[in-house]
Scaffold this active site. Structure first.
Site, mmCIF file in Angstrom:
data_model
loop_
_atom_site.group_PDB
_atom_site.id
_atom_site.type_symbol
_atom_site.label_atom_id
_atom_site.label_comp_id
_atom_site.label_asym_id
_atom_site.label_seq_id
_atom_site.Cartn_x
_atom_site.Cartn_y
_atom_site.Cartn_z
ATOM 1 C CB CYS A 1 2.009 -5.321 1.166
ATOM 2 S SG CYS A 1 0.609 -5.374 2.302
ATOM 3 C CB VAL B 1 7.005 -9.441 3.891
ATOM 4 C CG1 VAL B 1 8.383 -10.081 3.823
ATOM 5 C CG2 VAL B 1 6.929 -8.495 5.083
ATOM 6 C CB THR B 2 3.569 -11.437 1.725
ATOM 7 O OG1 THR B 2 2.265 -10.991 1.332
ATOM 8 C CG2 THR B 2 3.559 -11.717 3.209
ATOM 9 C CD GLU C 1 -1.654 -4.485 5.949
ATOM 10 O OE1 GLU C 1 -0.801 -5.181 5.373
ATOM 11 O OE2 GLU C 1 -2.853 -4.810 6.062
ATOM 12 C CE LYS D 1 -4.058 -6.806 3.305
ATOM 13 N NZ LYS D 1 -3.644 -7.045 4.698
ATOM 14 C CG ASP E 1 3.818 -3.405 4.699
ATOM 15 O OD1 ASP E 1 4.148 -2.202 4.698
ATOM 16 O OD2 ASP E 1 2.711 -3.800 4.296
ATOM 17 C CE LYS F 1 1.930 -0.927 2.987
ATOM 18 N NZ LYS F 1 1.027 -2.049 3.077
HETATM 19 N N1 TIU Z 1 2.118 -6.487 4.091
HETATM 20 C C1 TIU Z 1 1.328 -7.442 3.618
HETATM 21 O O1 TIU Z 1 1.653 -8.126 2.664
HETATM 22 N N2 TIU Z 1 0.123 -7.650 4.300
HETATM 23 C C2 TIU Z 1 -0.509 -8.868 4.366
HETATM 24 O O2 TIU Z 1 -1.578 -8.967 4.957
HETATM 25 N N3 TIU Z 1 0.107 -9.929 3.771
HETATM 26 C C3 TIU Z 1 -0.328 -11.244 3.777
HETATM 27 O O3 TIU Z 1 0.287 -12.054 3.080
HETATM 28 N N4 TIU Z 1 -1.336 -11.591 4.560
#
Ligand code: TIU
Length: 233
Positions: free
Chosen positions: A162, A157-158, A72, A132, A24, A129
């Site tokens: 995810c 991230v993060t 995502e 998460k 992501d 996807k």
């Molecule tokens: N990719 C991912 O971690 N999606 C999130 O929504 N992360 C947050 O920290 N919000």
């Protein structure tokens, strides 16, 4: 067989059965104006994961390792967006609304795509996807089975959202995961720290934690080991 210096102990792997999973690295998370900011976050802490993740990506490509990227996001008609996820955060704009980088977290929009520093090249699958975790409602299992992958080097991230969700899903499916601490980031430094600790605690209950320098060292043993200088966090 190569070994990455890692915690709680060294992570052994062979290149043909290992993939680099890049989770992501989308504009929507790392730049202002996207989903991350719509949730109320300062997005700048995520940028520091990009240079280490880029170095690992290039080293893995040079070593002939398989690379998989995830994003995502949702279909333009939002048919895969649960109403509970749409309203979460109660932001002024939420998933599917128009922001400065296009519709928030919608496939095909500028904000949904991966940043240039770690952009996929031909032959690297991009797994879209809706959740998460990278296994839920995706073809990731099929891809891993098709290529005979048993081990995952993980950047993304993060850290606590995810990355952690995906590592937990992968661990339950029998994949061995090593998460690269400096190749991951969170909007919350304390969650990054704890997210990594939760993975490697209890003898590596979900997997291993290492860093970019240790992976570069494992892939090119002639590079001096500088991992120890900053510890493995
Ligand atoms: N990719 C991912 O971690 N999606 C999130 O929504 N992360 C947050 O920290 N919000």
């Amino acid at each position: 067989m190569a070994t990455v210096d890692a915690e709680p102990y060294g992570f052994d792997f062979e290149i043909p059965t290992t993939a680099l999973l890049m989770i992501d690295f989308q504009r929507d998370f790392v730049y202002p104006g996207g989903f991350g900011e719509a949730l109320g976050n300062d997005t700048s802490p995520l940028l520091k994961a990009l240079p280490p993740a880029e170095r690992v990506l290039k080293a893995c490509r040079a070593a002939g390792m398989f690379v998989i990227h995830t994003r995502e996001g949702h279909r333009p008609d939002l048919s895969d967006l649960p109403p509970a996820k749409k309203v979460r955060g109660r932001g002024k704009i939420t998933i599917g609304d128009v922001g400065p980088m296009g519709r928030i977290l919608v496939r095909g929009e500028l904000g949904h795509d991966i940043v240039e520093e770690v952009y996929p090249i031909d032959g690297e699958p991009v797994v879209d996807k809706p959740g998460k975790g990278a296994f839920y409602a995706t073809e990731l299992t099929d891809v891993l089975e098709k290529y005979g992958i048993e081990n995952l080097l993980v950047c993304g991230v993060t850290t606590e959202v995810c990355v952690n969700t995906t590592v937990r899903e992968a661990n339950d499916r029998g994949y061995r995961c090593v998460v690269l601490a400096d190749g991951c980031a969170s909007y919350f430094p304390e969650f990054h720290e704890m997210g990594l600790k939760m993975i490697k605690a209890q003898g590596g209950i979900f997997g291993w934690v290492s860093n970019s320098a240790a992976v570069l060292q494992a892939l090119s043993p002639e590079i001096p080991l500088i991992a120890a200088a900053g510890g493995l966090r």
